[in-house]
Motif scaffolding. Structure first.
Motif, PDB file in Angstrom:
ATOM      1  N   PRO A  82      45.658  20.123  37.191  1.00  0.00           N
ATOM      2  CA  PRO A  82      46.689  21.078  36.747  1.00  0.00           C
ATOM      3  C   PRO A  82      46.298  21.832  35.477  1.00  0.00           C
ATOM      4  O   PRO A  82      46.673  22.997  35.313  1.00  0.00           O
ATOM      5  CB  PRO A  82      47.912  20.188  36.509  1.00  0.00           C
ATOM      6  CG  PRO A  82      47.740  19.082  37.492  1.00  0.00           C
ATOM      7  CD  PRO A  82      46.261  18.810  37.496  1.00  0.00           C
ATOM      8  N   ASP A  83      45.533  21.184  34.573  1.00  0.00           N
ATOM      9  CA  ASP A  83      45.065  21.895  33.375  1.00  0.00           C
ATOM     10  C   ASP A  83      44.168  23.064  33.777  1.00  0.00           C
ATOM     11  O   ASP A  83      44.304  24.179  33.261  1.00  0.00           O
ATOM     12  CB  ASP A  83      44.269  20.942  32.469  1.00  0.00           C
ATOM     13  CG  ASP A  83      45.128  19.838  31.888  1.00  0.00           C
ATOM     14  OD1 ASP A  83      46.252  20.142  31.462  1.00  0.00           O
ATOM     15  OD2 ASP A  83      44.671  18.685  31.867  1.00  0.00           O
ATOM     16  N   GLY A  84      43.253  22.801  34.697  1.00  0.00           N
ATOM     17  CA  GLY A  84      42.358  23.853  35.167  1.00  0.00           C
ATOM     18  C   GLY A  84      43.095  24.930  35.939  1.00  0.00           C
ATOM     19  O   GLY A  84      42.793  26.121  35.804  1.00  0.00           O
ATOM     20  N   MET A  85      44.073  24.519  36.738  1.00  0.00           N
ATOM     21  CA  MET A  85      44.850  25.485  37.518  1.00  0.00           C
ATOM     22  C   MET A  85      45.629  26.418  36.606  1.00  0.00           C
ATOM     23  O   MET A  85      45.704  27.622  36.852  1.00  0.00           O
ATOM     24  CB  MET A  85      45.818  24.746  38.453  1.00  0.00           C
ATOM     25  CG  MET A  85      45.181  24.136  39.687  1.00  0.00           C
ATOM     26  SD  MET A  85      44.305  25.343  40.724  1.00  0.00           S
ATOM     27  CE  MET A  85      45.537  26.605  40.969  1.00  0.00           C
ATOM     28  N   ASN A  86      46.217  25.851  35.575  1.00  0.00           N
ATOM     29  CA  ASN A  86      46.979  26.661  34.628  1.00  0.00           C
ATOM     30  C   ASN A  86      46.065  27.687  33.956  1.00  0.00           C
ATOM     31  O   ASN A  86      46.430  28.858  33.785  1.00  0.00           O
ATOM     32  CB  ASN A  86      47.631  25.767  33.575  1.00  0.00           C
ATOM     33  CG  ASN A  86      48.495  26.553  32.608  1.00  0.00           C
ATOM     34  OD1 ASN A  86      49.388  27.291  33.000  1.00  0.00           O
ATOM     35  ND2 ASN A  86      48.223  26.396  31.312  1.00  0.00           N
ATOM     36  N   PHE A  87      44.854  27.243  33.602  1.00  0.00           N
ATOM     37  CA  PHE A  87      43.887  28.141  32.965  1.00  0.00           C
ATOM     38  C   PHE A  87      43.490  29.272  33.917  1.00  0.00           C
ATOM     39  O   PHE A  87      43.467  30.443  33.530  1.00  0.00           O
ATOM     40  CB  PHE A  87      42.652  27.343  32.543  1.00  0.00           C
ATOM     41  CG  PHE A  87      41.662  28.121  31.733  1.00  0.00           C
ATOM     42  CD1 PHE A  87      41.694  28.063  30.350  1.00  0.00           C
ATOM     43  CD2 PHE A  87      40.702  28.908  32.351  1.00  0.00           C
ATOM     44  CE1 PHE A  87      40.770  28.781  29.590  1.00  0.00           C
ATOM     45  CE2 PHE A  87      39.780  29.628  31.607  1.00  0.00           C
ATOM     46  CZ  PHE A  87      39.819  29.565  30.218  1.00  0.00           C
ATOM     47  N   ILE A  88      43.176  28.931  35.159  1.00  0.00           N
ATOM     48  CA  ILE A  88      42.769  29.937  36.151  1.00  0.00           C
ATOM     49  C   ILE A  88      43.896  30.934  36.396  1.00  0.00           C
ATOM     50  O   ILE A  88      43.663  32.141  36.499  1.00  0.00           O
ATOM     51  CB  ILE A  88      42.340  29.258  37.468  1.00  0.00           C
ATOM     52  CG1 ILE A  88      41.027  28.492  37.255  1.00  0.00           C
ATOM     53  CG2 ILE A  88      42.163  30.295  38.586  1.00  0.00           C
ATOM     54  CD1 ILE A  88      40.626  27.621  38.434  1.00  0.00           C
ATOM     55  N   TYR A  89      45.126  30.432  36.450  1.00  0.00           N
ATOM     56  CA  TYR A  89      46.260  31.340  36.670  1.00  0.00           C
ATOM     57  C   TYR A  89      46.420  32.303  35.496  1.00  0.00           C
ATOM     58  O   TYR A  89      46.549  33.512  35.685  1.00  0.00           O
ATOM     59  CB  TYR A  89      47.557  30.556  36.870  1.00  0.00           C
ATOM     60  CG  TYR A  89      48.749  31.469  37.027  1.00  0.00           C
ATOM     61  CD1 TYR A  89      49.004  32.091  38.239  1.00  0.00           C
ATOM     62  CD2 TYR A  89      49.581  31.748  35.937  1.00  0.00           C
ATOM     63  CE1 TYR A  89      50.069  32.969  38.381  1.00  0.00           C
ATOM     64  CE2 TYR A  89      50.654  32.624  36.066  1.00  0.00           C
ATOM     65  CZ  TYR A  89      50.889  33.236  37.285  1.00  0.00           C
ATOM     66  OH  TYR A  89      51.932  34.112  37.422  1.00  0.00           O
ATOM     67  N   GLU A  90      46.414  31.742  34.283  1.00  0.00           N
ATOM     68  CA  GLU A  90      46.653  32.560  33.097  1.00  0.00           C
ATOM     69  C   GLU A  90      45.563  33.610  32.889  1.00  0.00           C
ATOM     70  O   GLU A  90      45.856  34.723  32.436  1.00  0.00           O
ATOM     71  CB  GLU A  90      46.728  31.669  31.846  1.00  0.00           C
ATOM     72  CG  GLU A  90      47.957  30.782  31.779  1.00  0.00           C
ATOM     73  CD  GLU A  90      49.243  31.561  31.571  1.00  0.00           C
ATOM     74  OE1 GLU A  90      49.168  32.672  30.990  1.00  0.00           O
ATOM     75  OE2 GLU A  90      50.311  31.088  31.992  1.00  0.00           O
ATOM     76  N   THR A  91      44.327  33.267  33.208  1.00  0.00           N
ATOM     77  CA  THR A  91      43.213  34.161  32.871  1.00  0.00           C
ATOM     78  C   THR A  91      42.707  35.009  34.038  1.00  0.00           C
ATOM     79  O   THR A  91      41.931  35.944  33.822  1.00  0.00           O
ATOM     80  CB  THR A  91      42.024  33.344  32.312  1.00  0.00           C
ATOM     81  OG1 THR A  91      41.586  32.413  33.302  1.00  0.00           O
ATOM     82  CG2 THR A  91      42.430  32.599  31.058  1.00  0.00           C
ATOM     83  N   GLN A  92      43.131  34.690  35.270  1.00  0.00           N
ATOM     84  CA  GLN A  92      42.706  35.521  36.401  1.00  0.00           C
ATOM     85  C   GLN A  92      43.840  35.843  37.360  1.00  0.00           C
ATOM     86  O   GLN A  92      44.166  37.005  37.586  1.00  0.00           O
ATOM     87  CB  GLN A  92      41.558  34.875  37.199  1.00  0.00           C
ATOM     88  CG  GLN A  92      40.971  35.852  38.230  1.00  0.00           C
ATOM     89  CD  GLN A  92      40.007  35.225  39.216  1.00  0.00           C
ATOM     90  OE1 GLN A  92      40.390  34.946  40.347  1.00  0.00           O
ATOM     91  NE2 GLN A  92      38.761  35.010  38.806  1.00  0.00           N
ATOM     92  N   LEU A  93      44.454  34.826  37.933  1.00  0.00           N
ATOM     93  CA  LEU A  93      45.386  35.057  39.041  1.00  0.00           C
ATOM     94  C   LEU A  93      46.674  35.762  38.626  1.00  0.00           C
ATOM     95  O   LEU A  93      47.354  36.353  39.464  1.00  0.00           O
ATOM     96  CB  LEU A  93      45.709  33.727  39.730  1.00  0.00           C
ATOM     97  CG  LEU A  93      44.520  33.077  40.450  1.00  0.00           C
ATOM     98  CD1 LEU A  93      44.929  31.753  41.078  1.00  0.00           C
ATOM     99  CD2 LEU A  93      43.943  34.015  41.494  1.00  0.00           C
TER     100      LEU A  93
END
Length: 271
Positions: A82-93
């Motif tokens: 979830p930490d990585g998912m949150n990062f990917i969402y905030e910075t790309q998705l």
């Protein structure tokens, strides 16, 4: 007879006294030379010690950025997907809605006025990124590049901004180009006449944007933190998100919910 003997004795005594005086003088000279030798030896030792300290400090300063800079962070003990998912969402998705990344090898050509330390650090980034499973590979080339990395002095920045139609460069900037979710080209401009450690942080920041993390993250430990604070390498979350994005099972065009479902069935130890 007595007078002759007395005269002889007197002469002998005077000769002995003279020898004694000469001996005393010789001893004094030897002591003086010994003291001088010891002082010179102490001076040499002290100067040698000071020189060693000076050289160590200069060597440490010269290689400071290499010894302290951590490209891929190894500390993932407190992280989860979830930490990585949150990062990917905030910075790309949150910006492009579906996964975008490089598929073909990244071929970097540099120009401008990079230092030897700049090239050394760039090679270090390439070496570390190429360790990631699913990453398409990155290398330095002289031609047929798809990424142009420009090291420009403050005086030459306007020329490059005009040539490549970019906005004002604040230490560094990256423009990427993508087609159907595949990142195909990028231009990175770095202000070259700044402190080396700061410049290394800026270069890694812009390369991290270039590989697919377009936005900025709220945590100041991230290489792409929203305050633009220089950091000494990728954070653990940065590294995790990079590995998650370039996982061969994560395909271009996948939506947030698809990636989340995929990682819900995975354990960190299996990643």
């Amino acid at each position: 007879m007595y007078s002759i003997l007395s005269k002889k004795a007197s002469e002998n005594f005077g000769h002995i006294s003279s020898l004694k005086n000469e001996g005393d003088e010789t001893i004094k000279q030897k002591r003086h030379f010994k003291k001088m030798f010891i002082l010179v030896l102490i001076s040499i030792v002290v100067l040698g010690f000071v020189s060693i300290i000076y050289l160590q400090e200069n060597i440490t300063d010269h290689f400071k950025s290499d010894s302290n800079f951590q490209v891929l962070n190894k500390d993932e003990t407190l992280l989860s997907f979830p930490d990585g998912m949150n990062f990917i969402y905030e910075t790309q998705l949150s910006k492009v809605r579906s996964i975008e990344k490089w598929v073909t090898p990244i071929k970097i050509k540099y120009e401008g006025d990079p230092t030897k330390e700049d090239i050394k650090f760039l090679n270090n980034i390439i070496k570390e990124f190429n360790k990631i499973d699913g990453f398409p590979g990155m290398k330095i080339v002289n031609k047929d590049e798809n990424v142009l990395l420009i090291y420009a002095t403050k005086e030459t920045l306007p020329k490059y901004q005009e040539k490549y139609n970019t906005e004002d460069v604040d230490k560094g900037i990256c423009h990427h180009f993508s087609e159907n979710g595949e990142i195909t080209q990028a231009i990175i401009i770095i202000e070259s006449d700044i402190d080396q450690d700061y410049k290394n942080s800026v270069v890694l920041h812009e390369i991290f944007h270039m590989v697919g993390f377009y936005g900025h993250y709220y945590n100041n430990s991230s290489i792409i933190n929203q305050n633009g604070e220089p950091v000494s390498g990728l954070s653990a979350t940065d590294t995790l998100a990079l590995k998650m994005l370039y996982n061969p099972e994560i395909l271009i065009g996948m939506k947030y919910y698809e990636i989340r479902e995929y990682y819900q069935n995975k354990e960190m130890n299996d990643f």
